[in-house]
Design an enzyme around this catalytic site. Sequence first.
Site, PDB file in Angstrom:
ATOM      1  N   PHE A   1      14.378  10.620   6.594  1.00 35.57           N
ATOM      2  CA  PHE A   1      14.731  11.951   6.969  1.00 35.57           C
ATOM      3  C   PHE A   1      15.280  12.062   8.499  1.00 35.57           C
ATOM      4  O   PHE A   1      16.453  12.447   8.510  1.00 35.57           O
ATOM      5  CB  PHE A   1      13.437  12.669   6.793  1.00 35.57           C
TER       6      PHE A   1
ATOM      7  N   THR B   1      10.370   4.546   2.103  1.00 35.02           N
ATOM      8  CA  THR B   1      10.516   6.089   1.994  1.00 35.02           C
ATOM      9  C   THR B   1      11.837   6.444   2.339  1.00 35.02           C
ATOM     10  O   THR B   1      12.496   7.644   2.317  1.00 35.02           O
ATOM     11  CB  THR B   1       9.495   6.576   3.052  1.00 35.02           C
TER      12      THR B   1
ATOM     13  N   ASP C   1      13.610  -5.295   5.734  1.00 37.31           N
ATOM     14  CA  ASP C   1      12.471  -4.671   6.317  1.00 37.31           C
ATOM     15  C   ASP C   1      12.395  -4.958   7.782  1.00 37.31           C
ATOM     16  O   ASP C   1      12.436  -6.293   8.107  1.00 37.31           O
ATOM     17  CB  ASP C   1      11.116  -5.380   5.482  1.00 37.31           C
TER      18      ASP C   1
ATOM     19  N   THR D   1       4.388  -2.845  10.078  1.00 33.22           N
ATOM     20  CA  THR D   1       5.578  -2.186  10.361  1.00 33.22           C
ATOM     21  C   THR D   1       5.637  -1.626  11.661  1.00 33.22           C
ATOM     22  O   THR D   1       6.704  -2.122  12.413  1.00 33.22           O
ATOM     23  CB  THR D   1       5.861  -0.996   9.352  1.00 33.22           C
TER      24      THR D   1
ATOM     25  N   TYR E   1      -1.633   4.320  10.890  1.00 33.27           N
ATOM     26  CA  TYR E   1      -0.598   4.852  11.603  1.00 33.27           C
ATOM     27  C   TYR E   1      -0.676   5.298  12.940  1.00 33.27           C
ATOM     28  O   TYR E   1       0.112   4.761  13.743  1.00 33.27           O
ATOM     29  CB  TYR E   1      -0.052   6.162  10.753  1.00 33.27           C
TER      30      TYR E   1
ATOM     31  N   TYR F   1       6.533  -5.002  27.535  1.00 34.69           N
ATOM     32  CA  TYR F   1       8.077  -5.300  27.732  1.00 34.69           C
ATOM     33  C   TYR F   1       8.745  -4.987  29.067  1.00 34.69           C
ATOM     34  O   TYR F   1       9.129  -5.449  29.678  1.00 34.69           O
ATOM     35  CB  TYR F   1       8.694  -5.041  26.588  1.00 34.69           C
TER      36      TYR F   1
END
Length: 324
Positions: free
Chosen positions: A15, A39, A62, A97, A150, A164
């Site tokens: 989206f 998604t 992925d 992810t 999440y 980093y």
Amino acid sequence: MPSPKRILVTGGAGFLGSHLTEALLKEGHAVFVVDNLWTGRKENLEPLRKEYGERLTFLCQDVREMDFCQEVQEIYNLACPASPPAYQQDPLATTLTCVQGALKVLELADRWHARVLQASTSEVYGDALQHPQNEEYWGNVNPHGPRSCYDEGKRVAESLFFDYRRTRGTAIKVARIFNSYGPQMDPQDGRVVSNFILQALRQEPITLYGDGSQTRSFCYCQDTIRGLMALMATPEEFTGPVNIGNPGEYTIRELAEKILALTGSASPLVYRPLPVDDPKKRRPDISLARQALPWEPRLSLDQGLPPTVHYFQSLLSNSPCPTP
Ligand code: UDP
């Protein structure tokens, strides 16, 4: 117009990702989209492919195993399902992810001295005890509840980004995105705006979770994207985290009433159990974004809902969408 760059957008078929890809293509850049279509939806990119041809490259990969080593100047890391039903459907994959995806984009940014922006989230504040939420607030996240895949995944991603920066000097930018809505939302993703509009248009009951008194602040997608691009363009020393959201705050019941009025629907309100750990109040303090980017949203909820309803109306008239 800025000089053309080569830009990677992970999650670019989703989206927000597809709106961002479009905005970058409009500015004249070459955009590489990496998306595994978990998604994301290829149809979000089809009109862009037609309009911009070879300046858009789509790679069905992925982000966890991303095999992309081309030189780019900027990376936007948006790859992750963002709707609670979607990210809870495979929670292990969601955490990985966030974490492995962050590592992949950071390695790439380090290699090419590229700028890298992390799409973090208001969910890092959890069920916030401070209201509104500014970036100083450390949050109130349940580390083992159903939302933690999440919330904690995104928190680890932030941690990796800042490590980093500290250890390798990587040019990082961290945006905490609050609820966004607008055309291109997946009709099946189960979020409140898409659910309510589809239910209203179909004259089906509007499903209020809990008593509907919980609040959210809704930002129109074009405003969110302008915020992300403004953040990317800030001087290198500005890293964020910075809230990107609309401070207009509404109860979920108020949202339902607005959508009923706008669609002229006679759908009744029905009450369903509140999901576990559902945050009670959410509103961004955007003072930092106003001052540092500088950015603020332009469209109120009343201005952003009509084009969103229109999008769902055209989806329904083109093909009968499955019930969310
Ligand atoms: N919600 C609701 N009915 C729905 C979907 C969601 O009442 O059909 C509520 C949900 O419980 C939450 C709010 O709307 O309080 C926003 O939910 P969403 O899934 O859109 O995003 P969240 O901010 O929770 O990640």
